[in-house]
Design a protein around this motif. Structure first.
Motif, PDB file in Angstrom:
ATOM      1  N   LYS A 230     -51.984 -36.225 101.215  1.00  0.00           N
ATOM      2  CA  LYS A 230     -53.225 -36.018 100.936  1.00  0.00           C
ATOM      3  C   LYS A 230     -53.401 -36.438  99.137  1.00  0.00           C
ATOM      4  O   LYS A 230     -52.443 -36.776  98.600  1.00  0.00           O
ATOM      5  CB  LYS A 230     -53.850 -34.592 100.894  1.00  0.00           C
ATOM      6  N   LEU A 231     -54.460 -36.480  98.934  1.00  0.00           N
ATOM      7  CA  LEU A 231     -54.824 -36.797  97.276  1.00  0.00           C
ATOM      8  C   LEU A 231     -55.651 -35.692  96.621  1.00  0.00           C
ATOM      9  O   LEU A 231     -56.050 -35.009  97.498  1.00  0.00           O
ATOM     10  CB  LEU A 231     -55.751 -38.036  97.193  1.00  0.00           C
ATOM     11  N   PRO A 232     -55.376 -35.672  95.411  1.00  0.00           N
ATOM     12  CA  PRO A 232     -56.095 -34.615  94.676  1.00  0.00           C
ATOM     13  C   PRO A 232     -57.656 -34.462  94.929  1.00  0.00           C
ATOM     14  O   PRO A 232     -58.244 -35.578  95.062  1.00  0.00           O
ATOM     15  CB  PRO A 232     -55.579 -34.710  93.010  1.00  0.00           C
ATOM     16  N   SER A 233     -58.264 -33.302  95.115  1.00  0.00           N
ATOM     17  CA  SER A 233     -59.644 -33.352  95.309  1.00  0.00           C
ATOM     18  C   SER A 233     -60.556 -33.443  94.164  1.00  0.00           C
ATOM     19  O   SER A 233     -61.441 -34.021  94.167  1.00  0.00           O
ATOM     20  CB  SER A 233     -60.169 -32.060  96.288  1.00  0.00           C
ATOM     21  N   GLY A 234     -60.173 -32.892  93.008  1.00  0.00           N
ATOM     22  CA  GLY A 234     -60.593 -32.633  91.838  1.00  0.00           C
ATOM     23  C   GLY A 234     -60.450 -33.897  90.969  1.00  0.00           C
ATOM     24  O   GLY A 234     -59.324 -34.456  91.124  1.00  0.00           O
ATOM     25  N   ASN A 235     -61.355 -34.348  90.319  1.00  0.00           N
ATOM     26  CA  ASN A 235     -61.447 -35.609  89.279  1.00  0.00           C
ATOM     27  C   ASN A 235     -60.377 -35.311  88.418  1.00  0.00           C
ATOM     28  O   ASN A 235     -59.540 -36.339  87.821  1.00  0.00           O
ATOM     29  CB  ASN A 235     -62.574 -35.919  88.804  1.00  0.00           C
ATOM     30  N   LEU A 236     -60.150 -34.187  87.775  1.00  0.00           N
ATOM     31  CA  LEU A 236     -58.921 -34.038  86.720  1.00  0.00           C
ATOM     32  C   LEU A 236     -57.479 -34.201  87.185  1.00  0.00           C
ATOM     33  O   LEU A 236     -56.995 -35.137  86.345  1.00  0.00           O
ATOM     34  CB  LEU A 236     -59.177 -32.436  86.222  1.00  0.00           C
ATOM     35  N   GLU A 237     -57.346 -33.676  88.422  1.00  0.00           N
ATOM     36  CA  GLU A 237     -56.000 -33.961  88.824  1.00  0.00           C
ATOM     37  C   GLU A 237     -55.904 -35.298  89.403  1.00  0.00           C
ATOM     38  O   GLU A 237     -54.881 -35.931  89.249  1.00  0.00           O
ATOM     39  CB  GLU A 237     -55.877 -33.069  90.081  1.00  0.00           C
ATOM     40  N   LEU A 238     -56.987 -35.974  89.733  1.00  0.00           N
ATOM     41  CA  LEU A 238     -56.972 -37.648  90.439  1.00  0.00           C
ATOM     42  C   LEU A 238     -56.773 -38.342  89.153  1.00  0.00           C
ATOM     43  O   LEU A 238     -56.086 -39.377  89.361  1.00  0.00           O
ATOM     44  CB  LEU A 238     -58.150 -37.611  91.045  1.00  0.00           C
ATOM     45  N   HIS A 239     -57.495 -37.963  88.172  1.00  0.00           N
ATOM     46  CA  HIS A 239     -57.199 -38.943  86.840  1.00  0.00           C
ATOM     47  C   HIS A 239     -55.710 -38.946  86.458  1.00  0.00           C
ATOM     48  O   HIS A 239     -55.190 -39.922  86.291  1.00  0.00           O
ATOM     49  CB  HIS A 239     -57.970 -38.492  86.031  1.00  0.00           C
ATOM     50  N   GLY A 240     -55.040 -37.562  86.599  1.00  0.00           N
ATOM     51  CA  GLY A 240     -53.684 -37.568  86.168  1.00  0.00           C
ATOM     52  C   GLY A 240     -52.575 -38.439  87.205  1.00  0.00           C
ATOM     53  O   GLY A 240     -51.776 -39.264  86.670  1.00  0.00           O
ATOM     54  N   LEU A 241     -53.193 -38.602  88.506  1.00  0.00           N
ATOM     55  CA  LEU A 241     -52.343 -39.230  89.575  1.00  0.00           C
ATOM     56  C   LEU A 241     -52.626 -40.800  89.377  1.00  0.00           C
ATOM     57  O   LEU A 241     -51.628 -41.555  89.345  1.00  0.00           O
ATOM     58  CB  LEU A 241     -52.563 -38.598  90.917  1.00  0.00           C
ATOM     59  N   LEU A 242     -53.742 -41.302  88.856  1.00  0.00           N
ATOM     60  CA  LEU A 242     -54.266 -42.560  89.094  1.00  0.00           C
ATOM     61  C   LEU A 242     -53.670 -42.956  87.699  1.00  0.00           C
ATOM     62  O   LEU A 242     -53.317 -44.246  87.632  1.00  0.00           O
ATOM     63  CB  LEU A 242     -55.645 -42.724  88.668  1.00  0.00           C
ATOM     64  N   SER A 243     -53.320 -42.377  86.533  1.00  0.00           N
ATOM     65  CA  SER A 243     -52.588 -42.705  85.067  1.00  0.00           C
ATOM     66  C   SER A 243     -51.417 -43.120  85.659  1.00  0.00           C
ATOM     67  O   SER A 243     -50.654 -44.120  85.034  1.00  0.00           O
ATOM     68  CB  SER A 243     -52.809 -41.734  84.365  1.00  0.00           C
ATOM     69  N   ARG A 244     -50.591 -42.350  86.443  1.00  0.00           N
ATOM     70  CA  ARG A 244     -49.215 -42.613  86.849  1.00  0.00           C
ATOM     71  C   ARG A 244     -49.233 -43.752  87.696  1.00  0.00           C
ATOM     72  O   ARG A 244     -48.142 -44.470  87.632  1.00  0.00           O
ATOM     73  CB  ARG A 244     -48.633 -41.206  87.697  1.00  0.00           C
ATOM     74  N   ALA A 245     -50.059 -43.842  88.870  1.00  0.00           N
ATOM     75  CA  ALA A 245     -50.268 -45.120  89.441  1.00  0.00           C
ATOM     76  C   ALA A 245     -50.507 -46.216  88.725  1.00  0.00           C
ATOM     77  O   ALA A 245     -49.808 -47.334  88.996  1.00  0.00           O
ATOM     78  CB  ALA A 245     -51.596 -44.880  90.309  1.00  0.00           C
ATOM     79  N   ALA A 246     -51.119 -46.439  87.566  1.00  0.00           N
ATOM     80  CA  ALA A 246     -51.497 -47.538  86.885  1.00  0.00           C
ATOM     81  C   ALA A 246     -50.277 -47.734  86.094  1.00  0.00           C
ATOM     82  O   ALA A 246     -49.800 -49.030  85.803  1.00  0.00           O
ATOM     83  CB  ALA A 246     -52.730 -47.398  85.883  1.00  0.00           C
ATOM     84  N   ILE A 247     -49.549 -46.892  85.604  1.00  0.00           N
ATOM     85  CA  ILE A 247     -48.363 -47.018  84.626  1.00  0.00           C
ATOM     86  C   ILE A 247     -47.272 -47.797  85.480  1.00  0.00           C
ATOM     87  O   ILE A 247     -46.491 -48.846  84.917  1.00  0.00           O
ATOM     88  CB  ILE A 247     -47.531 -45.854  84.216  1.00  0.00           C
ATOM     89  N   VAL A 248     -47.227 -47.913  86.934  1.00  0.00           N
ATOM     90  CA  VAL A 248     -46.372 -48.561  87.839  1.00  0.00           C
ATOM     91  C   VAL A 248     -46.506 -50.055  87.385  1.00  0.00           C
ATOM     92  O   VAL A 248     -45.447 -50.865  87.317  1.00  0.00           O
ATOM     93  CB  VAL A 248     -46.347 -48.518  89.034  1.00  0.00           C
ATOM     94  N   TYR A 249     -47.554 -50.486  87.099  1.00  0.00           N
ATOM     95  CA  TYR A 249     -48.065 -51.858  86.917  1.00  0.00           C
ATOM     96  C   TYR A 249     -48.464 -52.168  85.449  1.00  0.00           C
ATOM     97  O   TYR A 249     -48.975 -53.054  85.159  1.00  0.00           O
ATOM     98  CB  TYR A 249     -48.938 -52.278  87.687  1.00  0.00           C
ATOM     99  N   LYS A 250     -47.790 -51.479  84.559  1.00  0.00           N
ATOM    100  CA  LYS A 250     -48.134 -51.402  83.182  1.00  0.00           C
ATOM    101  C   LYS A 250     -47.682 -52.956  82.623  1.00  0.00           C
ATOM    102  O   LYS A 250     -48.192 -53.668  81.582  1.00  0.00           O
ATOM    103  CB  LYS A 250     -47.501 -50.339  82.345  1.00  0.00           C
ATOM    104  N   SER A 251     -46.445 -53.358  82.848  1.00  0.00           N
ATOM    105  CA  SER A 251     -46.065 -54.506  82.295  1.00  0.00           C
ATOM    106  C   SER A 251     -45.833 -55.638  83.487  1.00  0.00           C
ATOM    107  O   SER A 251     -45.991 -55.451  84.949  1.00  0.00           O
ATOM    108  CB  SER A 251     -44.472 -54.308  81.838  1.00  0.00           C
ATOM    109  N   GLU A 252     -45.633 -56.901  83.003  1.00  0.00           N
ATOM    110  CA  GLU A 252     -45.641 -58.040  84.040  1.00  0.00           C
ATOM    111  C   GLU A 252     -44.560 -57.696  84.794  1.00  0.00           C
ATOM    112  O   GLU A 252     -43.185 -57.428  84.553  1.00  0.00           O
ATOM    113  CB  GLU A 252     -45.514 -59.365  83.278  1.00  0.00           C
TER     114      GLU A 252
END
Length: 302
Positions: A230-252
């Motif tokens: 599952k994914l977090p239901s609240g936007n605060l927790e979701l933002h934290g998870l999305l930040s982690r997901a975006a870092i995966v692709y931070k560099s080329e």
């Protein structure tokens, strides 16, 4: 016949938001009065995902003195029972917050309406004010839903949306939202200057949504438990998870082009093949395979 007071649709406004403002402007106790008058039979949140072949907004257009084509610009037109059109991209329904309301407190206090891009699942912070979007009442802690509204912008407990506190983010914490806004045509190159080296900056809204959903599911369910898929239901927790997901692709990464092709083939095709009501075990297997692929390409640590 036209409504006595006819507010103008705002830039990038959702149709449900416009209907609430129209209800409020004319002093009605419930938006259902307007629905009955113009012959709409729908829940409020469903107005944002209408199908053109089955929906006629002509009466609403005449009653509000708004071109029917302009009303259609305020919705995410349905393509089929799984996908919609948004900002020149085709998105899956699961990539949007359909029933829940998310707002930028700063934008809402200034403008007093809900903007379309706030509904995008991977847009969790405001690219303009660098603050979190809010989906939970600061007073009673209940989640905000479209269908709970009647004729104003208030929670069931009476909290006014326009008084919602602003939670500022650190520099860089809303880079993903900047990229999403840019892919929607809502932000210029200057707004993504800090991210221009990221592989994500070249992706479409559809690609970003697919990649972030896949990565977030993988990161959030690394243990492989059926109960954790599952994914977090609240936007605060979701933002934290999305930040982690975006870092995966931070560099080329030279692997990214190949990886996106794999995602499109193995996730989009196989995941949809299970049908709209996806089998839980099939979904778990696919997420496990996805994480293994991330590890193989060294996009996340083993």
């Amino acid at each position: 016949m036209q409504f006595l007071r006819r507010p103008r649709p705002a830039s990038n406004e959702l149709l449900s938001s416009f209907l609430i403002r129209l209800t409020q402007a004319n002093g009605y106790t419930n938006y259902q009065v307007i629905f009955d008058y113009v012959g709409i039979q729908s829940d409020l949140h469903k107005l944002n995902y209408l199908s053109k072949p089955t929906t006629n907004l002509e009466i609403l257009g005449r009653a509000t003195d708004v071109e029917e084509s302009r009303l259609w610009e305020m919705v995410f037109p349905a393509i089929d029972d799984r996908s919609i059109r948004a900002y020149n991209s085709t998105l899956q329904y699961e990539w949007l917050e359909r029933e829940k309301i998310k707002i930028c407190p700063a934008c809402f206090a200034e403008e007093g309406y809900c903007q379309k891009h706030w509904s995008l699942w991977c847009y969790a912070s405001c690219h303009i004010h660098q603050c979190l979007l809010v989906d939970t009442c600061p007073q009673c802690r209940s989640v905000w839903y479209w269908d709970d509204l009647k004729n104003d912008w208030k929670c069931k407990c009476g909290w006014n949306f326009s008084e919602t506190p602003i939670s500022k983010l650190e520099q860089g914490d809303n880079d993903l939202s900047k990229l999403v806004a840019h892919s929607c045509g809502l932000a210029g190159e200057e707004s993504v200057a800090l991210n221009i080296g990221s592989p994500l900056s070249a992706l479409s809204l559809s690609q970003i949504s697919l990649l972030m959903m896949s990565t977030a599911l993988s990161l959030n369910n690394s243990g492989g438990s059926l109960h954790q898929l599952k994914l977090p239901s609240g936007n605060l927790e979701l933002h934290g998870l999305l930040s982690r997901a975006a870092i995966v692709y931070k560099s080329e990464s030279s692997n990214l082009a190949y990886f996106l092709q794999w995602v499109d083939r193995a996730y989009r095709v196989e995941y949809k093949r299970a049908g709209q009501r996806k089998n839980h075990l099939q979904r778990l297997s696919l997420i496990s395979t996805f994480r293994n692929k991330l590890e193989d390409l060294r996009l996340v640590p083993r």
